[in-house]
Design an enzyme around this catalytic site. Structure first.
Site, PDB file in Angstrom:
ATOM      1  N   ASP A  50      -5.912 -16.023  -7.410  1.00 26.87           N
ATOM      2  CA  ASP A  50      -6.609 -14.711  -7.591  1.00 26.87           C
ATOM      3  C   ASP A  50      -6.278 -14.237  -8.854  1.00 26.87           C
ATOM      4  O   ASP A  50      -5.546 -14.723  -9.489  1.00 26.87           O
ATOM      5  CB  ASP A  50      -5.595 -13.655  -6.538  1.00 26.87           C
ATOM      6  CG  ASP A  50      -6.577 -12.589  -5.941  1.00 26.87           C
ATOM      7  OD1 ASP A  50      -6.854 -12.250  -4.903  1.00 26.87           O
ATOM      8  OD2 ASP A  50      -6.842 -11.638  -6.810  1.00 26.87           O
ATOM      9  N   ASN A  62     -14.098 -16.995  -1.390  1.00 29.45           N
ATOM     10  CA  ASN A  62     -13.957 -15.570  -0.888  1.00 29.45           C
ATOM     11  C   ASN A  62     -13.817 -14.521  -1.947  1.00 29.45           C
ATOM     12  O   ASN A  62     -14.147 -13.198  -1.928  1.00 29.45           O
ATOM     13  CB  ASN A  62     -12.821 -15.506  -0.053  1.00 29.45           C
ATOM     14  CG  ASN A  62     -12.186 -14.097   0.203  1.00 29.45           C
ATOM     15  OD1 ASN A  62     -12.757 -13.527   0.919  1.00 29.45           O
ATOM     16  ND2 ASN A  62     -11.355 -13.499  -0.579  1.00 29.45           N
ATOM     17  N   TYR A 122     -25.105  -7.017  -5.848  1.00 29.59           N
ATOM     18  CA  TYR A 122     -24.365  -7.694  -4.700  1.00 29.59           C
ATOM     19  C   TYR A 122     -25.282  -8.416  -3.597  1.00 29.59           C
ATOM     20  O   TYR A 122     -25.126  -9.506  -3.269  1.00 29.59           O
ATOM     21  CB  TYR A 122     -23.707  -6.800  -4.233  1.00 29.59           C
ATOM     22  CG  TYR A 122     -22.396  -7.136  -3.378  1.00 29.59           C
ATOM     23  CD1 TYR A 122     -21.110  -7.790  -3.729  1.00 29.59           C
ATOM     24  CD2 TYR A 122     -22.596  -6.885  -1.784  1.00 29.59           C
ATOM     25  CE1 TYR A 122     -20.330  -7.953  -2.443  1.00 29.59           C
ATOM     26  CE2 TYR A 122     -21.571  -7.269  -0.807  1.00 29.59           C
ATOM     27  CZ  TYR A 122     -20.345  -7.617  -1.252  1.00 29.59           C
ATOM     28  OH  TYR A 122     -19.613  -8.013  -0.422  1.00 29.59           O
ATOM     29  N   LYS A 168     -25.211 -12.318  -2.791  1.00 29.38           N
ATOM     30  CA  LYS A 168     -24.542 -12.464  -1.349  1.00 29.38           C
ATOM     31  C   LYS A 168     -25.975 -13.507  -0.614  1.00 29.38           C
ATOM     32  O   LYS A 168     -25.591 -14.231   0.039  1.00 29.38           O
ATOM     33  CB  LYS A 168     -24.197 -11.463  -0.735  1.00 29.38           C
ATOM     34  CG  LYS A 168     -22.909 -10.797  -1.083  1.00 29.38           C
ATOM     35  CD  LYS A 168     -21.938 -11.778  -1.155  1.00 29.38           C
ATOM     36  CE  LYS A 168     -20.380 -11.328  -0.972  1.00 29.38           C
ATOM     37  NZ  LYS A 168     -19.431 -12.530  -1.227  1.00 29.38           N
TER      38      LYS A 168
END
Ligand SMILES: NC(=O)c1ccc[n+]([C@@H]2O[C@H](COP(=O)([O-])OP(=O)(O)OC[C@H]3O[C@@H](n4cnc5c(N)ncnc54)[C@H](O)[C@@H]3O)[C@@H](O)[C@H]2O)c1
Length: 254
Positions: free
Chosen positions: A38, A91, A155, A159
Site C-alpha cells: 500500500d 485491488n 474511473y 474499470k
C-alpha cells in the site's frame, strides 16, 4: 494454519484498509500467507500489526503500484519470503471524480495509472512465478461504474478496461494453470465511499441510505461481501472459471 487456502500465498495491492483489507483477512482466516502492499504507510503499519496479533502470516511493504520497479522488487521479496505466489488481487484504487468538462488531465491520468498500469505491473510481475509453478489465480477488482457513472468518465473507463485486461490474461495464461477473473463491486462502505460523501457535502449515513433505497437486497455492501466473491475465484476448485466478471452489488445493476 488449516483451511482452504493453506499453503497458498495471496498478494493483495491496496491491502491496508477497506476492501483490500477485508480480502486479505479472508485469505488469512482460511489459512493463506498474505502479502499486502500500500501507499498509505500509517494504515499499512496499523493493519500489519493487527494481522500479526491475530496470528496471520503477513508480509507488508509500502509500495506504489504505478512504479514498475517497486512492484517487481516487492513481488520477488514476497516470493523469496513465502516460497510461492499463488493468488494476486489487484485491488489498489483511487477516484478523481469530476464531470467531463471539469476533469483535468491529471484526474484522468492518475486513475488510469493506478487501476490499469498498476494492475498490469502486478500481473506481469507475478505471472513469472505463477507460470513456473503452473498455478495461479489473478483477480482484478473492477466496479459497477464500468457500466457508466456520472462524474466518473476516468474511473468508468479504467474499470471497464480492467475487464478487458482480465479476459486477455485468462486467454494467455490459462494453459499454465492460471485463471484470471474480475469482481465488480457495487456500493461498499469504505473510506473511499466516505470521502465521496464528504465531497458531495452529505453525511455518510445519508449516502448509505440513498444507496440502500436503490439496492434490491436493501442493504449496503461490506468488504466481506467482496472477499467472498474473490475467494470463490481464488479457490483451487474454480479452475474452469476463467475470464469472468461477477457483479457483487446486491442486484443486477446497482
Ligand atoms: N468502495 C466501493 O464502493 C467500491 C466499489 C467498486 C469498486 N471499488 C474498488 O475496490 C478497490 C478498493 O476500494 P476501497 O473502497 O477499499 O478504497 P480505499 O480507498 O479504502 O482503499 C484503497 C487502497 O488502495 C491504496 N492505494 C491507492 N493508490 C495506490 C497505489 N498507487 N499503490 C498502492 N496502493 C494504493 C490506498 O492507499 C488504499 O489503502 C478499488 O479498486 C476501488 O476502485 C470500490
Amino acid at each position: 494454519m488449516a483451511g482452504r487456502f493453506a499453503g497458498r500465498t495471496a498478494f493483495i495491492t491496496g491491502g491496508s484498509r477497506g476492501i483490500g483489507k477485508g480480502i486479505a483477512e479472508r485469505f488469512a482466516e482460511e489459512g493463506a500467507k498474505i502479502a499486502i502492499i500500500d501507499l498509505n504507510e500509517e494504515a499499512l503499519t496499523e493493519t500489519t500489526h493487527e494481522f500479526k496479533e491475530k496470528g496471520y502470516h503477513v508480509y507488508s511493504k509500502v509500495a506504489n503500484v504505478v512504479d514498475a520497479k517497486q512492484v517487481e522488487d516487492v513481488v520477488k521479496e514476497v516470493y523469496d519470503h513465502f516460497g510461492s505466489i499463488d493468488i494476486l488481487v489487484n485491488n489498489a484504487g483511487v477516484i478523481r471524480d469530476n464531470l467531463l468538462f471539469k476533469m483535468s488531465d491529471s484526474d484522468w491520468q492518475t486513475v488510469m495509472d493506478v487501476h490499469l498500469k498498476g494492475s498490469f505491473h502486478a500481473a506481469r510481475a507475478v505471472q513469472k512465478y505463477m507460470v513456473e509453478q503452473k498455478y495461479g489465480r489473478i483477480i482484478n477488482i473492477s466496479s459497477t461504474s464500468a457500466l457508466g457513472n456520472r462524474g466518473q468518465a476516468n474511473y468508468a473507463a479504467a474499470k471497464a478496461g480492467l475487464q478487458g485486461f482480465t479476459k486477455t490474461l485468462a486467454i494467455e495464461l490459462g494453459k499454465y494453470g492460471i485463471t484470471a477473473n474480475s469482481v465488480a463491486p457495487g456500493f461498499i462502505e469504505t473510506d473511499m465511499t466516505k470521502a465521496t460523501a464528504e465531497r458531495m457535502g452529505i453525511s455518510f449515513e445519508q449516502m448509505v441510505q440513498a444507496n440502500i433505497a436503490a439496492i434490491p437486497v436493501r442493504r449496503s455492501g461490506k468488504p466481506a461481501d467482496i472477499a467472498n466473491a474473490v475467494a470463490f475465484f481464488a479457490d483451487e476448485k474454480s479452475s474452469f472459471v476463467n475470464g469472468q466478471v461477477i457483479y457483487v452489488a446486491g442486484g443486477p445493476k446497482c
